[in-house]
Design an enzyme around this catalytic site. Structure first.
Site, PDB file in Angstrom:
ATOM      1  N   SER A 162       0.813  -1.226   0.000  1.00  0.00           N
ATOM      2  CA  SER A 162       0.000   0.000   0.000  1.00  0.00           C
ATOM      3  C   SER A 162       0.844   1.272   0.000  1.00  0.00           C
ATOM      4  O   SER A 162       1.761   1.419   0.806  1.00  0.00           O
ATOM      5  CB  SER A 162      -0.880  -0.029   1.256  1.00  0.00           C
ATOM      6  OG  SER A 162      -1.218   1.276   1.661  1.00  0.00           O
ATOM      7  N   GLY A 163       0.486   2.175  -0.883  1.00  0.00           N
ATOM      8  CA  GLY A 163       1.179   3.462  -0.918  1.00  0.00           C
ATOM      9  C   GLY A 163       0.968   4.238   0.361  1.00  0.00           C
ATOM     10  O   GLY A 163       1.908   4.832   0.916  1.00  0.00           O
ATOM     11  N   LEU A 164      -0.276   4.220   0.841  1.00  0.00           N
ATOM     12  CA  LEU A 164      -0.573   4.931   2.087  1.00  0.00           C
ATOM     13  C   LEU A 164       0.282   4.369   3.227  1.00  0.00           C
ATOM     14  O   LEU A 164       0.909   5.120   3.984  1.00  0.00           O
ATOM     15  CB  LEU A 164      -2.067   4.784   2.426  1.00  0.00           C
ATOM     16  CG  LEU A 164      -2.478   5.253   3.825  1.00  0.00           C
ATOM     17  CD1 LEU A 164      -2.270   6.752   3.984  1.00  0.00           C
ATOM     18  CD2 LEU A 164      -3.935   4.891   4.122  1.00  0.00           C
TER      19      LEU A 164
ATOM     20  N   ASP B  46       0.787  10.557   1.996  1.00  0.00           N
ATOM     21  CA  ASP B  46       0.505   9.738   0.805  1.00  0.00           C
ATOM     22  C   ASP B  46       0.308  10.668  -0.393  1.00  0.00           C
ATOM     23  O   ASP B  46      -0.737  10.677  -1.036  1.00  0.00           O
ATOM     24  CB  ASP B  46      -0.756   8.895   1.100  1.00  0.00           C
ATOM     25  CG  ASP B  46      -1.023   7.865   0.015  1.00  0.00           C
ATOM     26  OD1 ASP B  46      -0.114   7.612  -0.796  1.00  0.00           O
ATOM     27  OD2 ASP B  46      -2.147   7.329  -0.023  1.00  0.00           O
TER      28      ASP B  46
ATOM     29  N   ASP C 285       0.956  -0.974  -5.030  1.00  0.00           N
ATOM     30  CA  ASP C 285       0.135   0.216  -5.262  1.00  0.00           C
ATOM     31  C   ASP C 285       1.071   1.251  -5.896  1.00  0.00           C
ATOM     32  O   ASP C 285       1.849   1.913  -5.214  1.00  0.00           O
ATOM     33  CB  ASP C 285      -0.389   0.692  -3.900  1.00  0.00           C
ATOM     34  CG  ASP C 285      -1.092   2.026  -3.983  1.00  0.00           C
ATOM     35  OD1 ASP C 285      -1.263   2.539  -5.095  1.00  0.00           O
ATOM     36  OD2 ASP C 285      -1.474   2.545  -2.913  1.00  0.00           O
TER      37      ASP C 285
ATOM     38  N   ASP D  50       0.420   4.024  -7.339  1.00  0.00           N
ATOM     39  CA  ASP D  50      -0.157   5.376  -7.450  1.00  0.00           C
ATOM     40  C   ASP D  50      -0.487   5.684  -8.920  1.00  0.00           C
ATOM     41  O   ASP D  50      -1.151   4.897  -9.559  1.00  0.00           O
ATOM     42  CB  ASP D  50       0.789   6.418  -6.843  1.00  0.00           C
ATOM     43  CG  ASP D  50       0.895   6.269  -5.323  1.00  0.00           C
ATOM     44  OD1 ASP D  50      -0.004   5.638  -4.738  1.00  0.00           O
ATOM     45  OD2 ASP D  50       1.872   6.755  -4.740  1.00  0.00           O
TER      46      ASP D  50
ATOM     47  N   GLU E  51      -3.540   4.210 -10.696  1.00  0.00           N
ATOM     48  CA  GLU E  51      -4.833   4.892 -10.563  1.00  0.00           C
ATOM     49  C   GLU E  51      -4.908   6.073 -11.526  1.00  0.00           C
ATOM     50  O   GLU E  51      -3.882   6.712 -11.830  1.00  0.00           O
ATOM     51  CB  GLU E  51      -5.039   5.348  -9.113  1.00  0.00           C
ATOM     52  CG  GLU E  51      -4.020   6.336  -8.591  1.00  0.00           C
ATOM     53  CD  GLU E  51      -4.014   6.426  -7.063  1.00  0.00           C
ATOM     54  OE1 GLU E  51      -3.858   5.383  -6.399  1.00  0.00           O
ATOM     55  OE2 GLU E  51      -4.140   7.555  -6.538  1.00  0.00           O
TER      56      GLU E  51
ATOM     57  N   LYS F  95      -0.138  12.463  -6.535  1.00  0.00           N
ATOM     58  CA  LYS F  95      -1.494  12.077  -6.135  1.00  0.00           C
ATOM     59  C   LYS F  95      -1.781  12.490  -4.690  1.00  0.00           C
ATOM     60  O   LYS F  95      -0.861  12.865  -3.924  1.00  0.00           O
ATOM     61  CB  LYS F  95      -1.718  10.569  -6.315  1.00  0.00           C
ATOM     62  CG  LYS F  95      -0.727   9.651  -5.627  1.00  0.00           C
ATOM     63  CD  LYS F  95      -0.850   9.512  -4.118  1.00  0.00           C
ATOM     64  CE  LYS F  95      -2.150   8.977  -3.630  1.00  0.00           C
ATOM     65  NZ  LYS F  95      -2.264   7.514  -3.727  1.00  0.00           N
TER      66      LYS F  95
ATOM     67  N   ASN G  14      -4.227  10.945  -1.355  1.00  0.00           N
ATOM     68  CA  ASN G  14      -4.962   9.754  -0.941  1.00  0.00           C
ATOM     69  C   ASN G  14      -6.444   9.896  -1.264  1.00  0.00           C
ATOM     70  O   ASN G  14      -7.013  10.990  -1.176  1.00  0.00           O
ATOM     71  CB  ASN G  14      -4.758   9.509   0.567  1.00  0.00           C
ATOM     72  CG  ASN G  14      -5.429   8.230   0.999  1.00  0.00           C
ATOM     73  OD1 ASN G  14      -6.604   8.222   1.368  1.00  0.00           O
ATOM     74  ND2 ASN G  14      -4.693   7.139   0.932  1.00  0.00           N
ATOM     75  N   SER G  15      -7.067   8.790  -1.596  1.00  0.00           N
ATOM     76  CA  SER G  15      -8.454   8.812  -2.070  1.00  0.00           C
ATOM     77  C   SER G  15      -9.475   9.170  -0.992  1.00  0.00           C
ATOM     78  O   SER G  15     -10.656   9.333  -1.301  1.00  0.00           O
ATOM     79  CB  SER G  15      -8.804   7.460  -2.682  1.00  0.00           C
ATOM     80  OG  SER G  15      -7.956   7.211  -3.765  1.00  0.00           O
TER      81      SER G  15
ATOM     82  N   ARG H  71      -6.921   1.256 -11.860  1.00  0.00           N
ATOM     83  CA  ARG H  71      -7.805   1.677 -10.756  1.00  0.00           C
ATOM     84  C   ARG H  71      -8.634   2.877 -11.190  1.00  0.00           C
ATOM     85  O   ARG H  71      -8.088   3.915 -11.593  1.00  0.00           O
ATOM     86  CB  ARG H  71      -6.927   2.003  -9.551  1.00  0.00           C
ATOM     87  CG  ARG H  71      -7.609   2.764  -8.453  1.00  0.00           C
ATOM     88  CD  ARG H  71      -6.748   2.653  -7.229  1.00  0.00           C
ATOM     89  NE  ARG H  71      -6.995   3.703  -6.268  1.00  0.00           N
ATOM     90  CZ  ARG H  71      -6.362   3.809  -5.104  1.00  0.00           C
ATOM     91  NH1 ARG H  71      -5.427   2.924  -4.786  1.00  0.00           N
ATOM     92  NH2 ARG H  71      -6.634   4.798  -4.287  1.00  0.00           N
TER      93      ARG H  71
ATOM     94  N   HIS I  11     -12.814   1.925  -6.936  1.00  0.00           N
ATOM     95  CA  HIS I  11     -12.651   2.425  -5.573  1.00  0.00           C
ATOM     96  C   HIS I  11     -13.856   3.270  -5.165  1.00  0.00           C
ATOM     97  O   HIS I  11     -14.485   3.918  -6.015  1.00  0.00           O
ATOM     98  CB  HIS I  11     -11.374   3.273  -5.502  1.00  0.00           C
ATOM     99  CG  HIS I  11     -10.784   3.318  -4.125  1.00  0.00           C
ATOM    100  ND1 HIS I  11     -11.214   2.543  -3.078  1.00  0.00           N
ATOM    101  CD2 HIS I  11      -9.762   4.074  -3.611  1.00  0.00           C
ATOM    102  CE1 HIS I  11     -10.517   2.806  -2.006  1.00  0.00           C
ATOM    103  NE2 HIS I  11      -9.619   3.728  -2.285  1.00  0.00           N
TER     104      HIS I  11
HETATM  105  C1  SPV Z   1      -3.476   2.528  -0.428  1.00  0.00           C
HETATM  106  O1  SPV Z   1      -3.563   1.597   0.351  1.00  0.00           O
HETATM  107  O2  SPV Z   1      -2.510   3.281  -0.454  1.00  0.00           O
HETATM  108  C2  SPV Z   1      -4.555   2.793  -1.363  1.00  0.00           C
HETATM  109  C3  SPV Z   1      -5.912   2.515  -0.963  1.00  0.00           C
HETATM  110  O3  SPV Z   1      -4.297   3.322  -2.402  1.00  0.00           O
HETATM  111  S1  SPV Z   1      -6.532   3.951  -0.339  1.00  0.00           S
HETATM  112  O4  SPV Z   1      -5.760   4.392   0.758  1.00  0.00           O
HETATM  113  O5  SPV Z   1      -7.887   3.605  -0.003  1.00  0.00           O
HETATM  114  O6  SPV Z   1      -6.535   4.942  -1.409  1.00  0.00           O
HETATM  115 MG    MG Z   2      -2.537   4.218  -2.423  1.00  0.00          MG
END
Ligand code: SPV
Ligand code: MG
Length: 551
Positions: free
Chosen positions: A55-57, A67, A94, A96, A123, A129, A131-132, A168, A199
């Site tokens: 996971s990027g986050l 993130d 991930d 990004d 994505e 980017k 975070n979503s 994504r 997502h």
């Molecule tokens: C991540 O885990 O970094 C994701 C999912 O991209 S989210 O945090 O929901 O965007």
């Molecule tokens: Mg991410």
């Protein structure tokens, strides 16, 4: 090519890319769990889960950054490489937005394949980017064509057909509706994506289910139910979701326990309360697979000349001359600098790969608490000499045994001198040439004989003629420091000597110097390795003071 034991034990596994592709294309609902570094990846794998979401986050959070592409893509790469090294299940990175345009993605795919990462998810947003789940109303989507070009470029450059690219769709996140999501998914499918991640930031699964309903499984669908976590997994199954990503739960769990633990330690200023609530260090070593290194060392380092050597440390005496210092502990446990005398000796031995170490304890033996030592006891330590202590460790007289007094401090090279002596002699002792004839204390002094050896570059060799416990005098050639190496016939001789003399009336007063003289008298050549200083025999407070100054 000949294989070795370690490789033979490896079960052949499917390629990670093939594992991930199979997982994504399977008819069953499958799961990926987040990991953000090597150890969390290993923990995920050990549960039995079939794959990892890098996971990027979480990777950003584990480094304490946002993130928002604050860490560079090469930092992400280095991190995910370590995760891949330690695990055998596939990792979906991930990625990004792909860290730039199509060209950046090409390079990313190449580097990921080199590191055995099974796939990447990109994505359709813009670099850098966000975070979503943050400021989503201000997040622009990527141009569809541009994003399709990126997917195509990634697919074109991948070397392994099974490498997975997941596209994504962020249309729901940024407030666009179902039509935009479907339009984009369709375009990404045509560009070559292997799966669609749809997502949603809603706290229910209505958006993703509406998408799935229209999408009709044209490509496998991946979801991230971070916000709609209360939706039962069974609904995902019924709706034919392919893969569920549990996207950030390892980092959140780690943060919970780290915060609790840090607070507790801060408040208590001690570790009592936390010790039983966290894993033992042993568990960390297990996760790091220390055992594999032990096994590998056996194969690749082989038996070094010292690994078959064991040691006996004679440490039974109190050390009365040290007064108050040795009321509560034997002198071997006195500190010199940061370490006890005994620990210093043991460390030198272990640095030379001598791990079979027996200590003959006596006075306050319970104070010798090191778990890496084999402790035996001389119960009669008050009225007996060194040979009685040695008798207590007679089963530790093995192939090559070093006997060392437990109250000496010496530089590391001293041990190497005696270990490296690979001449044929079965008895080798270390003798200090420095004698202070004005000195007043008795010790083990040596008279030697020298034998010319023109074959050796070291020419002359010295041997013991006699060892005498007496006052210092210039008539001696040196002082034995309390280190002796026995091997070959000398081992059997020592055992026999102890057996035949143990019941004699003067045995109780006998020391190692008596054994040395018996070796000489019986025709053994007792070899001398000379040193000059660089050791201290800790008998008095002044010795301890000197030792503390020097070591
Ligand atoms: C991540 O885990 O970094 C994701 C999912 O991209 S989210 O945090 O929901 O965007
Ligand atoms: Mg991410």
């Amino acid at each position: 090519m000949q294989t070795n034991g370690l490789q033979k034990n490896k079960t052949p596994m499917l390629k990670k890319t093939t594992q991930l592709r199979t997982l994504i294309q399977s008819n069953e609902l499958e799961f990926l769990l987040e990991a953000h570094n090597g150890i969390s990846a290993k923990i995920v794998e050990e549960t039995g889960l079939k794959g990892i979401w890098a996971s990027g986050l979480s990777i950003s959070a584990s480094q304490g950054v946002r993130d928002n592409n604050e860490i560079s893509w090469t930092q992400v790469l280095a991190n995910v490489e370590l995760m891949s090294d330690i695990t055998n299940i596939p990792i979906l990175l991930d990625g990004d937005t792909g860290y730039g345009n199509f060209n950046n993605l090409r390079r990313l795919v190449k580097k990921l394949e080199q590191r055995d990462i099974a796939g990447v998810c990109i994505e359709d947003k813009l670099f850098p980017k966000t975070n979503s789940f943050l400021r989503t109303d201000r997040q622009p989507l990527a141009d569809i064509n541009e994003f399709c070009g990126k997917i195509k470029a990634g697919k074109d450059v991948q070397m392994d057909d099974d490498f997975v690219i997941v596209a994504r769709v962020e249309a729901f996140i940024t407030g666009w509706g179902l039509n935009e999501a479907l339009k984009r998914a369709e375009a990404y499918k045509d560009a070559g994506a292997d799966a669609i991640l749809i997502h949603s930031k809603l706290s229910n699964a209505s958006e993703v289910f509406s998408f799935i309903n229209e999408w009709e499984n044209r490509l496998p669908v991946v979801i991230v139910p971070t916000k709609f976590y209360s939706t039962p997994t069974e609904s995902f199954r019924e709706n034919k979701v392919s893969v569920v990503i549990w996207a950030n739960h390892m980092i959140r769990a780690a943060v919970t326990r780290m915060q609790e633990t840090a607070k507790q330690i801060y408040n208590d200023q001690c570790l009592h309360m936390v010790e039983d609530t966290i894993v033992p260090v042993k568990e960390i070593f297990r996760l790091q697979d220390d055992q594999e290194l032990i096994d590998a060392e056996k194969i690749y380092l082989g038996d070094s000349p010292t690994s078959s050597v064991n040691a006996v440390i004679l440490a039974a005496s109190q050390g009365k001359q040290l007064g108050k210092l040795t009321i509560d502990m034997p002198k071997t446990m006195l500190r010199v600098g940061r370490k006890t005398i005994l620990r210093r000796i043991v460390d030198h031995l272990q640095e030379n790969r001598i791990n079979d170490i027996t200590v003959v304890a006596g006075y306050k033996k319970e104070e010798i608490t090191y778990s890496d030592l084999n402790i035996v006891e001389n119960r009669e330590h008050e009225d007996t000499g060194q040979l009685t202590s040695l008798l207590c460790a007679v089963s530790s007289l093995k192939k090559t045994t070093l006997i060392i007094f437990g109250d000496i401090i010496f530089r590391k090279y001293v041990l190497q001198l005696v270990l490296d002596d690979d001449d044929d002699e079965d008895v080798v002792i270390i003798v200090d040439t420095k004698i202070n004839p004005q000195g007043k204390y008795k010790s083990d002094f040596v008279r030697s004989k020298t034998i010319k050896d023109n074959q050796s570059i070291f020419c002359d060799k010295s041997y013991v003629k006699e060892i005498v416990f007496s006052e210092p005098s210039s008539e001696y050639d040196g002082e034995w420091i309390g280190i002796i190496k026995l091997s070959g016939k000398a081992i059997g001789f020592a055992k026999e000597f102890l057996k035949t003399h143990k019941d004699s009336k003067d045995f109780k007063s006998m020391d190692i110097n008596d054994l040395i003289n018996h070796y000489v008298g019986s025709g053994f050549m007792v070899k001398i390795q000379y040193i000059t200083g660089n050791w201290i025999d800790v008998n008095r407070v002044s010795d301890l003071t000197l030792a503390n100054e020097l070591y």
